[in-house]
Design a protein around this motif. Structure first.
Motif, PDB file in Angstrom:
ATOM      1  N   PHE A 184       0.839  -1.206   0.000  1.00 51.89           N
ATOM      2  CA  PHE A 184       0.000   0.000   0.000  1.00 51.89           C
ATOM      3  C   PHE A 184       0.871   1.253   0.000  1.00 51.89           C
ATOM      4  O   PHE A 184       0.639   2.183  -0.782  1.00 51.89           O
ATOM      5  N   ILE A 185       1.875   1.283   0.878  1.00 54.45           N
ATOM      6  CA  ILE A 185       2.768   2.442   0.931  1.00 54.45           C
ATOM      7  C   ILE A 185       3.604   2.538  -0.343  1.00 54.45           C
ATOM      8  O   ILE A 185       3.941   3.634  -0.802  1.00 54.45           O
ATOM      9  N   GLY A 186       3.921   1.376  -0.936  1.00 54.92           N
ATOM     10  CA  GLY A 186       4.680   1.362  -2.181  1.00 54.92           C
ATOM     11  C   GLY A 186       3.857   1.676  -3.405  1.00 54.92           C
ATOM     12  O   GLY A 186       4.347   1.530  -4.534  1.00 54.92           O
ATOM     13  N   LYS A 187       2.593   2.089  -3.203  1.00 58.15           N
ATOM     14  CA  LYS A 187       1.702   2.539  -4.274  1.00 58.15           C
ATOM     15  C   LYS A 187       1.359   1.426  -5.262  1.00 58.15           C
ATOM     16  O   LYS A 187       1.192   1.665  -6.469  1.00 58.15           O
ATOM     17  N   TYR A 188       1.278   0.210  -4.744  1.00 59.01           N
ATOM     18  CA  TYR A 188       0.752  -0.877  -5.553  1.00 59.01           C
ATOM     19  C   TYR A 188      -0.748  -0.639  -5.714  1.00 59.01           C
ATOM     20  O   TYR A 188      -1.423  -0.258  -4.755  1.00 59.01           O
ATOM     21  N   PRO A 189      -1.317  -0.840  -6.910  1.00 54.13           N
ATOM     22  CA  PRO A 189      -2.734  -0.486  -7.137  1.00 54.13           C
ATOM     23  C   PRO A 189      -3.674  -1.118  -6.120  1.00 54.13           C
ATOM     24  O   PRO A 189      -3.585  -2.310  -5.823  1.00 54.13           O
ATOM     25  N   LEU A 190      -4.588  -0.308  -5.612  1.00 47.34           N
ATOM     26  CA  LEU A 190      -5.520  -0.785  -4.582  1.00 47.34           C
ATOM     27  C   LEU A 190      -6.414  -1.904  -5.088  1.00 47.34           C
ATOM     28  O   LEU A 190      -6.751  -2.829  -4.343  1.00 47.34           O
ATOM     29  N   LYS A 191      -6.830  -1.836  -6.340  1.00 46.59           N
ATOM     30  CA  LYS A 191      -7.714  -2.876  -6.858  1.00 46.59           C
ATOM     31  C   LYS A 191      -7.005  -4.234  -6.892  1.00 46.59           C
ATOM     32  O   LYS A 191      -7.633  -5.282  -6.667  1.00 46.59           O
ATOM     33  N   TYR A 192      -5.689  -4.209  -7.115  1.00 48.03           N
ATOM     34  CA  TYR A 192      -4.941  -5.455  -7.106  1.00 48.03           C
ATOM     35  C   TYR A 192      -4.759  -5.969  -5.678  1.00 48.03           C
ATOM     36  O   TYR A 192      -4.781  -7.180  -5.446  1.00 48.03           O
ATOM     37  N   ILE A 193      -4.577  -5.046  -4.726  1.00 51.72           N
ATOM     38  CA  ILE A 193      -4.494  -5.457  -3.325  1.00 51.72           C
ATOM     39  C   ILE A 193      -5.795  -6.124  -2.890  1.00 51.72           C
ATOM     40  O   ILE A 193      -5.798  -7.121  -2.161  1.00 51.72           O
ATOM     41  N   GLY A 194      -6.930  -5.585  -3.359  1.00 57.40           N
ATOM     42  CA  GLY A 194      -8.218  -6.198  -3.060  1.00 57.40           C
ATOM     43  C   GLY A 194      -8.310  -7.610  -3.610  1.00 57.40           C
ATOM     44  O   GLY A 194      -8.837  -8.522  -2.946  1.00 57.40           O
ATOM     45  N   VAL A 195      -7.802  -7.814  -4.829  1.00 60.00           N
ATOM     46  CA  VAL A 195      -7.801  -9.158  -5.410  1.00 60.00           C
ATOM     47  C   VAL A 195      -6.942 -10.109  -4.580  1.00 60.00           C
ATOM     48  O   VAL A 195      -7.326 -11.257  -4.323  1.00 60.00           O
ATOM     49  N   ILE A 196      -5.785  -9.624  -4.138  1.00 64.19           N
ATOM     50  CA  ILE A 196      -4.883 -10.454  -3.328  1.00 64.19           C
ATOM     51  C   ILE A 196      -5.546 -10.811  -1.999  1.00 64.19           C
ATOM     52  O   ILE A 196      -5.428 -11.948  -1.509  1.00 64.19           O
ATOM     53  N   LEU A 197      -6.256  -9.864  -1.395  1.00 61.06           N
ATOM     54  CA  LEU A 197      -6.982 -10.162  -0.154  1.00 61.06           C
ATOM     55  C   LEU A 197      -8.005 -11.268  -0.379  1.00 61.06           C
ATOM     56  O   LEU A 197      -8.157 -12.176   0.451  1.00 61.06           O
ATOM     57  N   GLY A 198      -8.708 -11.196  -1.493  1.00 57.53           N
ATOM     58  CA  GLY A 198      -9.675 -12.239  -1.795  1.00 57.53           C
ATOM     59  C   GLY A 198      -9.011 -13.589  -1.995  1.00 57.53           C
ATOM     60  O   GLY A 198      -9.502 -14.618  -1.477  1.00 57.53           O
ATOM     61  N   ILE A 199      -7.899 -13.608  -2.710  1.00 52.38           N
ATOM     62  CA  ILE A 199      -7.168 -14.864  -2.914  1.00 52.38           C
ATOM     63  C   ILE A 199      -6.678 -15.423  -1.579  1.00 52.38           C
ATOM     64  O   ILE A 199      -6.763 -16.625  -1.314  1.00 52.38           O
ATOM     65  N   SER A 203      -7.803 -18.952   0.015  1.00 53.81           N
ATOM     66  CA  SER A 203      -6.766 -19.946   0.262  1.00 53.81           C
ATOM     67  C   SER A 203      -6.773 -20.401   1.721  1.00 53.81           C
ATOM     68  O   SER A 203      -6.633 -21.604   2.005  1.00 53.81           O
ATOM     69  N   LEU A 204      -6.942 -19.459   2.662  1.00 55.79           N
ATOM     70  CA  LEU A 204      -6.978 -19.822   4.076  1.00 55.79           C
ATOM     71  C   LEU A 204      -8.187 -20.701   4.382  1.00 55.79           C
ATOM     72  O   LEU A 204      -8.067 -21.703   5.105  1.00 55.79           O
ATOM     73  N   THR A 205      -9.330 -20.338   3.829  1.00 56.21           N
ATOM     74  CA  THR A 205     -10.538 -21.141   4.047  1.00 56.21           C
ATOM     75  C   THR A 205     -10.368 -22.551   3.491  1.00 56.21           C
ATOM     76  O   THR A 205     -10.728 -23.544   4.151  1.00 56.21           O
ATOM     77  N   PHE A 206      -9.797 -22.643   2.297  1.00 58.28           N
ATOM     78  CA  PHE A 206      -9.568 -23.958   1.689  1.00 58.28           C
ATOM     79  C   PHE A 206      -8.615 -24.798   2.535  1.00 58.28           C
ATOM     80  O   PHE A 206      -8.832 -25.994   2.750  1.00 58.28           O
ATOM     81  N   PHE A 207      -7.548 -24.151   3.036  1.00 64.47           N
ATOM     82  CA  PHE A 207      -6.583 -24.871   3.872  1.00 64.47           C
ATOM     83  C   PHE A 207      -7.237 -25.404   5.147  1.00 64.47           C
ATOM     84  O   PHE A 207      -7.019 -26.558   5.537  1.00 64.47           O
ATOM     85  N   ILE A 208      -8.050 -24.576   5.790  1.00 66.35           N
ATOM     86  CA  ILE A 208      -8.710 -25.000   7.035  1.00 66.35           C
ATOM     87  C   ILE A 208      -9.674 -26.162   6.767  1.00 66.35           C
ATOM     88  O   ILE A 208      -9.711 -27.136   7.523  1.00 66.35           O
ATOM     89  N   LEU A 209     -10.434 -26.074   5.674  1.00 68.87           N
ATOM     90  CA  LEU A 209     -11.380 -27.143   5.349  1.00 68.87           C
ATOM     91  C   LEU A 209     -10.658 -28.459   5.056  1.00 68.87           C
ATOM     92  O   LEU A 209     -11.092 -29.531   5.508  1.00 68.87           O
ATOM     93  N   VAL A 210      -9.556 -28.389   4.324  1.00 67.20           N
ATOM     94  CA  VAL A 210      -8.782 -29.595   4.026  1.00 67.20           C
ATOM     95  C   VAL A 210      -8.179 -30.169   5.297  1.00 67.20           C
ATOM     96  O   VAL A 210      -8.180 -31.396   5.516  1.00 67.20           O
ATOM     97  N   ALA A 211      -7.664 -29.289   6.180  1.00 65.22           N
ATOM     98  CA  ALA A 211      -7.064 -29.760   7.427  1.00 65.22           C
ATOM     99  C   ALA A 211      -8.102 -30.426   8.334  1.00 65.22           C
ATOM    100  O   ALA A 211      -7.807 -31.409   9.020  1.00 65.22           O
ATOM    101  N   ILE A 212      -9.330 -29.895   8.333  1.00 66.28           N
ATOM    102  CA  ILE A 212     -10.383 -30.496   9.156  1.00 66.28           C
ATOM    103  C   ILE A 212     -10.840 -31.824   8.557  1.00 66.28           C
ATOM    104  O   ILE A 212     -11.077 -32.806   9.281  1.00 66.28           O
TER     105      ILE A 212
END
Length: 431
Positions: A184-199, A203-212
């Protein structure tokens, strides 16, 4: 002593705060280690733990000194070469980690021959922060599109976090949050940061479901994460509740002025009293005033990091200070928040105060790199000041020469006047 201080370059306030926190750490570590000494040796003599902590701090300051002497742009290349090594260490730690004081077995590895335990995730965090900062500091005309940045920037980030996540959710979450802050401070586009948050969330949800679904397929601590969150939001007594209750008793016992150095009672009952819950011991022994003083030092350190980032003459320097400095302060706040039950138990130590070699040393590496950035800024400022002095000296010489030339010209004019315009000279010339 003055000569030694003169050899320390960089922001002197950061040097002073780090030194004060390290010096203060000896008192609570010595006090909190007495229960460990009693349980292991039956004597209650904590001098061994004090000497061990002294060794860790001395090595840490040696690391700061050596690292801050290096030009900080060297760390661009170092981070690129170190990432694959870090991945190997993380993978080895995940499957072959060792037990430390009965704690989780997949966070540490034991260094051969010297018998020192090392938490690889702390090194991974530093290397990753430097790598992300170096990527984002590229000139704007060479910025990659989102598809290319997924491979060059985010693939290393996700690989590192995936190797940390199964054993240490809090560290993985902290690293991911700090990387997002750097981008964010390095001025990476906000819309791409939003996509990364979604990914990341998917990914975390998938990992937890597989682990359970397949709990024995691979080593993970998903059950521990879920139980800690459930325990944090419920009244059912657990081991974490025991630690929190003892920490809150220690804090309540401290009052405003504290019981006094070494007079903590809850250190004899509180697990990890010299590391994860050392803040509770500090409040018990030094009271609210001691707690506020420690918090004030960390906030002052944050302020100096902001100043250093603002003064940095390059984007890489700014991102280095932010990426390596802010996590130190945020980790300290998380540690304090856990002690007062604002956060679930995370296992984060109090930087520069808690006992532990790898945490102290990795923090010192980060501080050393930050000081290297501030040292370079000071050198640039000194060069500019020296250049200005040379210009001023040259200007004085020029002004002096101009004055001498004007004086010489004036004398010549007076001499010419005395020869040609003086009436007596004219009469003498006719004779």
């Amino acid at each position: 002593m003055i000569e030694l201080i003169d050899r320390l370059k960089g922001d002197k306030v950061i040097w002073a705060i780090v030194a004060l926190l390290a010096l203060f750490s000896f008192m609570p570590v010595f006090s909190a280690s007495s229960n460990l000494a009693y349980m292991r040796h039956g004597s209650g003599n904590a001098v061994t733990y004090l000497l061990k902590h002294l060794l860790h701090v001395l090595v840490g300051f040696f690391i700061i000194y050596r690292v801050h002497k290096l030009p900080y742009h060297y760390f661009k290349r170092i981070s690129q070469m170190a990432l694959p090594v870090v991945w190997v260490l993380l993978a080895y730690t995940l499957f072959k980690g060792t037990v430390i004081d009965g704690a989780n077995a997949s966070r540490w590895i034991k260094v051969p021959f010297i018998g020192v335990s090392f938490q690889t995730s702390t090194l991974a965090a530093i290397v990753l922060y430097v790598y992300v900062a170096s990527y984002l500091s590229k000139p704007k005309d060479k910025v990659d599109n989102f598809q290319v940045s997924l491979l060059k920037l985010w693939a290393p980030v996700f690989i590192t976090i995936m190797l940390i996540l199964p054993a240490n959710l809090s560290t993985a979450a902290l690293i991911f949050s700090m990387v997002l802050m750097i981008t964010f401070i390095g001025k990476y586009p906000l819309k791409y940061i939003g996509v990364i948050l979604g990914i990341g969330a998917i990914s975390l949800t998938f990992f937890i479901l597989v682990a359970i679904a397949f709990p024995k397929a691979f080593h993970n601590r998903v059950d521990t994460w879920i139980s800690r969150v459930e325990n944090f939001t419920s009244d059912k007594p657990t081991e974490d509740d025991y630690q929190i209750e003892k920490a809150k008793i220690a804090i309540a016992s401290g009052g405003v002025y504290g019981l006094g150095p070494g007079k903590s009672v809850q250190k004899n009952f509180l697990p990890q009293s010299s590391s994860d819950f050392i803040f509770a011991i500090i409040v018990e022994e030094y009271g609210l005033l001691g707690a506020l003083t420690i918090m004030g030092f960390y906030l002052l350190l944050l302020f100096r990091f902001i100043v250093a980032a603002h003064k940095a003459n390059s984007m890489f320097g700014k991102l280095l200070v932010v990426g390596l400095g802010f996590p130190i302060v945020f980790q300290a706040m998380i540690n304090m928040a856990v002690a007062v039950e604002l956060f679930p138990v995370t296992g984060q130590t109090l930087p520069l105060i808690s006992s532990g070699g790898s945490s102290v040393w990795m923090t010192c590496i980060g501080v050393g790199i930050i000081l290297s950035v501030t040292k370079k800024d000071e050198e640039i400022a000194q060069d500019l000041a020296d250049e200005q002095k040379r210009k001023d000296a040259l200007q004085k010489i020029i002004d002096k020469q101009l004055l001498e030339d004007e004086e010489e010209e004036r004398r010549n004019e007076e001499e010419d006047y005395s020869i040609t315009d003086n009436p007596m000279n004219a009469v003498l010339n006719k004779k």
